[in-house]
Design an enzyme around this catalytic site. Sequence first.
Site, PDB file in Angstrom:
ATOM      1  N   GLU A 216       6.460   9.782  17.234  1.00 13.88           N
ATOM      2  CA  GLU A 216       5.253  11.014  17.104  1.00 13.88           C
ATOM      3  C   GLU A 216       5.422  12.233  18.276  1.00 13.88           C
ATOM      4  OE1 GLU A 216       1.942   8.429  18.336  1.00 13.88           O
ATOM      5  OE2 GLU A 216       2.263   7.269  16.544  1.00 13.88           O
ATOM      6  N   ASN A 257       9.723   8.619  13.902  1.00 10.40           N
ATOM      7  CA  ASN A 257       8.639   7.998  13.342  1.00 10.40           C
ATOM      8  C   ASN A 257       7.327   8.760  13.672  1.00 10.40           C
ATOM      9  OD1 ASN A 257       7.505   5.496  11.961  1.00 10.40           O
ATOM     10  ND2 ASN A 257       6.480   4.911  14.015  1.00 10.40           N
ATOM     11  N   HIS A 293      -1.387   5.289   8.046  1.00  7.99           N
ATOM     12  CA  HIS A 293      -2.549   4.574   8.600  1.00  7.99           C
ATOM     13  C   HIS A 293      -3.675   5.218   8.135  1.00  7.99           C
ATOM     14  CE1 HIS A 293      -0.601   2.133  11.875  1.00  7.99           C
ATOM     15  NE2 HIS A 293       0.138   3.311  12.334  1.00  7.99           N
ATOM     16  N   GLU A 322       4.223   1.496   9.325  1.00 10.35           N
ATOM     17  CA  GLU A 322       3.027   1.143   9.792  1.00 10.35           C
ATOM     18  C   GLU A 322       1.940   1.012   9.140  1.00 10.35           C
ATOM     19  OE1 GLU A 322       2.471   2.844  13.801  1.00 10.35           O
ATOM     20  OE2 GLU A 322       4.447   3.128  14.123  1.00 10.35           O
ATOM     21  N   ASP A 324      -1.351   0.475   6.939  1.00 12.35           N
ATOM     22  CA  ASP A 324      -2.585  -0.265   7.093  1.00 12.35           C
ATOM     23  C   ASP A 324      -3.701   0.753   6.337  1.00 12.35           C
ATOM     24  OD1 ASP A 324      -3.559   1.196   9.282  1.00 12.35           O
ATOM     25  OD2 ASP A 324      -2.862  -0.331  10.505  1.00 12.35           O
TER      26      ASP A 324
END
Length: 403
Positions: A216, A257, A293, A322, A324
Site C-alpha cells: 500500500e 500489494n 476488498h 485479500e 472479501d
Amino acid sequence: MLKLSASLVALAALVPLVASQAAEWGQCGGIGWTGATTCVSGTTCVVSNPYYSQCLPGAASVSPAPPSSRPAGTSTAPASGATSTAKLHTLAKAAGKLYFGTATDNPELTDTAYTAILDDNTMFGQISPANSMKWDATEPEQGVFTFSGGDQIASLAKTNGMLLRGHNCVWYNQLPSWVSSGSFTAAQLTSVIQNHCSTLVSHYKGQVYAWDVVNEPFNDDGTWRTDVFFNVLGETYPQIALEAARAADPAAKLYINEYNIESAGAKATALLNLVKTLKAASVPLDGIGFQCHFIVGEFSGPALQTQLSTFTAQGVEAAITELDIRMTLPSTPALLAQQKTDYNSVITACMNVESCVGVTVWDWTDKYSWVPSTFSGQGAACPWDQNFVKKPAYDGIAAGFSA
C-alpha cells in the site's frame, strides 16, 4: 438494616437478565449455540439460518431464539446456503491456476472446528499470515527479531503441503514506534529497511512462494503516502526493499500489494507508472497483488479483468491477494445472491487473464473477518458464515473456476 425500595428490588432482579442477553448485532441462537438466546431491549432475535440467529434492531420486545430440532454438528446446509460440494483449490488447479487460498491468524488456530476446514489442502492450497509476519510482530525492537508467530503459520503450510505467501516487509501501518517515530538519515533508514527485509525474508528462505514486499504505497488520489519511508527516502524506498528481498531469497516472487487498483483511476495509474519505472531500471519485481476488498453490488468484473491485463502486460504476474465482499447488515437473500454473483465475477476475471496466478480470501469465515470491527454495521463478507456454513458465495467461486 436498610430496606430496599421497590424500584431497586425490581432493578436488581433485572440485572441477571440483562447480563445474559446478547448485544445488538450479537448471536442469539443456532445449532450448537450455547450463549444468550434473548436480546437487549430494542432488538429482537431473528433467525438467519438454522445455524445462526442475530439480535437485530427495530423491535421493542425481547424474543428468545426458537429451539432447533437438529442436533449440534449436523452438516445439512440451510436452503439459502451453497450447494456445491467441490473443493475450491482442486477446482483452481484443474482450471490452470496455482492455488485458491486464505489468510489465517494465529489466535484462530486454537479453534479446532476452524482448523478442521483450514487444514484441508484440497480446499485451500495456499495460506497468508494476516499479522504475524508484519514489522511490529517480527522486529518490535531494533535488531531484535522474533518469528514465533510467523513460524507457526509457516509450519502449518508445510505440514499441509500448502503454498505460503509472506505478508509483508514494508508497510506504513503496524510499525513499532522505533520505526514510525524514528529520526533517521537517508543512510540510516536505508540500512534499517535492508536489515529488516533481509532478515525476515532469509528466515523463511525456501518456504515462501511470494512476498508482499511493499504494501500500500499510494493514497487513493495517486500521491505517495507520507510515511516514514517516503518522508526520508522519497520514491526510492520500494527499490531498496525489493533488492534486499531478492538478495535474501532469489527464488521467492516479489510483489507490490495494493487496494483500490481494481478499476482505472489515479491510484492504479500511479502504481502502473511505478511498475514501469522499476522494470525499466531492472529492479526485481515479479507480481502485483490486487487486494479486492469489495462492497456487494459495487464491483465490476470487466474493469478488474482490464486492470489485471494492463499490469501483467508489464511482465509481472498478478494475484487476488485479500478478497472479501462485504454488505450492510443484516444479510438478506438478495444481498447473498448478489454477493455470489460478485465472487463469481472476481474469479472469472482472474480466469480470463493467464498471468493471474491465484486467489486468496481474507479469511474464509465471517467468524474471523476483519470487516465488522473496521466498517461499522457491515460484515458477512466471506464465503462461509460465522458457523462455518458455506454461503451462496461459495457456489459463485466454484462456478467461476469451473466455467
